[in-house]
Design a protein around this motif. Structure first.
Motif, short mmCIF file in Angstrom:
data_model
loop_
_atom_site.label_atom_id
_atom_site.label_comp_id
_atom_site.label_asym_id
_atom_site.label_seq_id
_atom_site.Cartn_x
_atom_site.Cartn_y
_atom_site.Cartn_z
N ALA A 104 0.84 -1.20 0.00
CA ALA A 104 0.00 0.00 0.00
C ALA A 104 0.87 1.25 0.00
O ALA A 104 2.01 1.23 0.48
N ARG A 105 0.32 2.31 -0.54
CA ARG A 105 0.94 3.64 -0.48
C ARG A 105 -0.16 4.67 -0.60
O ARG A 105 -1.31 4.34 -0.91
N THR A 106 0.17 5.92 -0.36
CA THR A 106 -0.82 6.98 -0.39
C THR A 106 -0.51 7.97 -1.49
O THR A 106 0.64 8.07 -1.95
N GLY A 107 -1.53 8.69 -1.94
CA GLY A 107 -1.33 9.70 -2.96
C GLY A 107 -0.82 11.01 -2.38
O GLY A 107 -0.58 11.13 -1.18
N ALA A 108 -0.65 12.03 -3.25
CA ALA A 108 -0.16 13.33 -2.80
C ALA A 108 -1.09 13.92 -1.75
O ALA A 108 -0.65 14.51 -0.75
N THR A 109 -2.39 13.81 -1.98
CA THR A 109 -3.38 14.14 -0.96
C THR A 109 -3.95 12.82 -0.50
O THR A 109 -4.85 12.26 -1.12
N GLY A 110 -3.38 12.30 0.57
CA GLY A 110 -3.66 10.91 0.89
C GLY A 110 -4.10 10.67 2.31
O GLY A 110 -4.41 11.58 3.08
N GLY A 178 -14.79 18.28 0.88
CA GLY A 178 -14.53 18.83 -0.44
C GLY A 178 -13.20 18.39 -1.03
O GLY A 178 -12.92 18.66 -2.20
N THR A 179 -12.37 17.71 -0.23
CA THR A 179 -11.08 17.21 -0.68
C THR A 179 -11.17 15.72 -1.00
O THR A 179 -11.79 14.96 -0.26
N THR A 180 -10.56 15.31 -2.10
CA THR A 180 -10.52 13.90 -2.47
C THR A 180 -9.19 13.30 -2.02
O THR A 180 -8.12 13.80 -2.37
N TYR A 181 -9.27 12.24 -1.24
CA TYR A 181 -8.08 11.56 -0.73
C TYR A 181 -7.86 10.27 -1.52
O TYR A 181 -8.81 9.58 -1.87
N THR A 182 -6.57 9.96 -1.76
CA THR A 182 -6.23 8.84 -2.64
C THR A 182 -5.22 7.91 -1.99
O THR A 182 -4.27 8.35 -1.34
N GLY A 183 -5.44 6.61 -2.19
CA GLY A 183 -4.49 5.60 -1.76
C GLY A 183 -4.38 4.53 -2.83
O GLY A 183 -5.17 4.48 -3.78
N PHE A 184 -3.40 3.63 -2.67
CA PHE A 184 -3.16 2.60 -3.67
C PHE A 184 -2.92 1.25 -2.99
O PHE A 184 -2.32 1.18 -1.91
N LEU A 185 -3.37 0.18 -3.63
CA LEU A 185 -3.23 -1.18 -3.14
C LEU A 185 -2.68 -2.09 -4.24
O LEU A 185 -3.00 -1.91 -5.41
N ASP A 186 -1.90 -3.09 -3.84
CA ASP A 186 -1.41 -4.08 -4.80
C ASP A 186 -0.92 -5.32 -4.06
O ASP A 186 -0.70 -5.29 -2.85
N ASN A 187 -0.80 -6.41 -4.82
CA ASN A 187 -0.15 -7.64 -4.35
C ASN A 187 -0.77 -8.17 -3.06
O ASN A 187 -0.07 -8.44 -2.08
#
Length: 222
Positions: A104-110, A178-187
């Motif tokens: 896992a990791r997070t986005g710039a606004t995460g 009003g802010t969109t938060y982003t994260g990522f998943l894999d494996n």
């Protein structure tokens, strides 16, 4: 004449017995991985996962393969939690212990952090939560993928009459509406660990007893 083994000989016997014990244990049952139930999103689809916003194809960014899952959420209050989950079939006969690993990791606004949980459902629909044991749990960052590993133990009260629910959740404290938060998943990999056989339990007891014998013999010679 009785055989009296030296410590080095006994250690060799222990090693041989341990190898024999391993060969008699049952392999873990893989419930989710790269080719089972879309564990690293290489199908190019979010299914059967719920809570994912999308999957993207970028081998330079993905932690494994070419695809990765994208998690986005918009808060309605100061505490934001976005679940990514999957229901699947499992039986207590295959074991009550589970191992979950993912990247896992997070986005710039995460998000601030990531968590995971596991629950089983009985025939009557009642949920039974698994006790967690975080083995590897780095800080969630934007700069790199973190590899997470957690063990779970379901109680004997889980009868396997219902499905198993695995959840990975992203959290954000002090989120701004009003802010969109982003994260990522894999494996993502979920394995069910079988109970040790009676042979292995006896073998373990024998190894412990033999090691104690070696220590006593060594003390007497000192």
């Amino acid at each position: 004449m009785k055989n009296i083994y030296r410590p080095n000989q006994l250690k060799a016997i222990i090693a041989a017995a341990f190898i024999a014990g391993i060969s008699n244990t049952q392999a873990a049952n893989t419930l989710i991985d790269s080719v089972t139930r879309n564990g690293d999103f290489e199908t190019g689809a979010t299914a059967p996962w719920l809570g994912l916003s999308a999957v993207n194809n970028n081998a330079m960014f993905a932690s494994h393969g070419q695809w990765f899952g994208v998690v986005t959420a918009n808060p309605v209050g100061p505490l934001l939690r976005q679940y990514v989950s999957q229901n699947l079939s499992a039986t207590p006969a295959e074991g009550l212990a589970f191992s979950l690993t993912f990247d896992a990791r997070t986005g710039a606004t995460g998000f601030d952090r990531v968590e995971a949980s596991l629950a089983g459902f009985n025939t009557n629909g009642a949920g039974v939560s698994a006790a967690p044991n975080q083995i590897q749990w780095p800080a969630l960052t934007e700069s790199a993928w973190g590899s997470y590993q957690i063990g779970f133990q379901l109680p004997q009260t889980w009868n396997g009459g219902g499905e198993l629910l695995v959840q990975i959740s992203f959290w954000k404290s002090g989120s701004v509406i009003g802010t969109t938060y982003t994260g990522f998943l894999d494996n993502i990999i979920l394995q069910q660990i079988p109970e040790p056989s009676a042979f292995v339990l006896c073998l373990t007891a024998g190894i412990i007893a033999t090691k104690q014998f070696i220590r006593r013999r060594s003390r007497k010679r000192q």
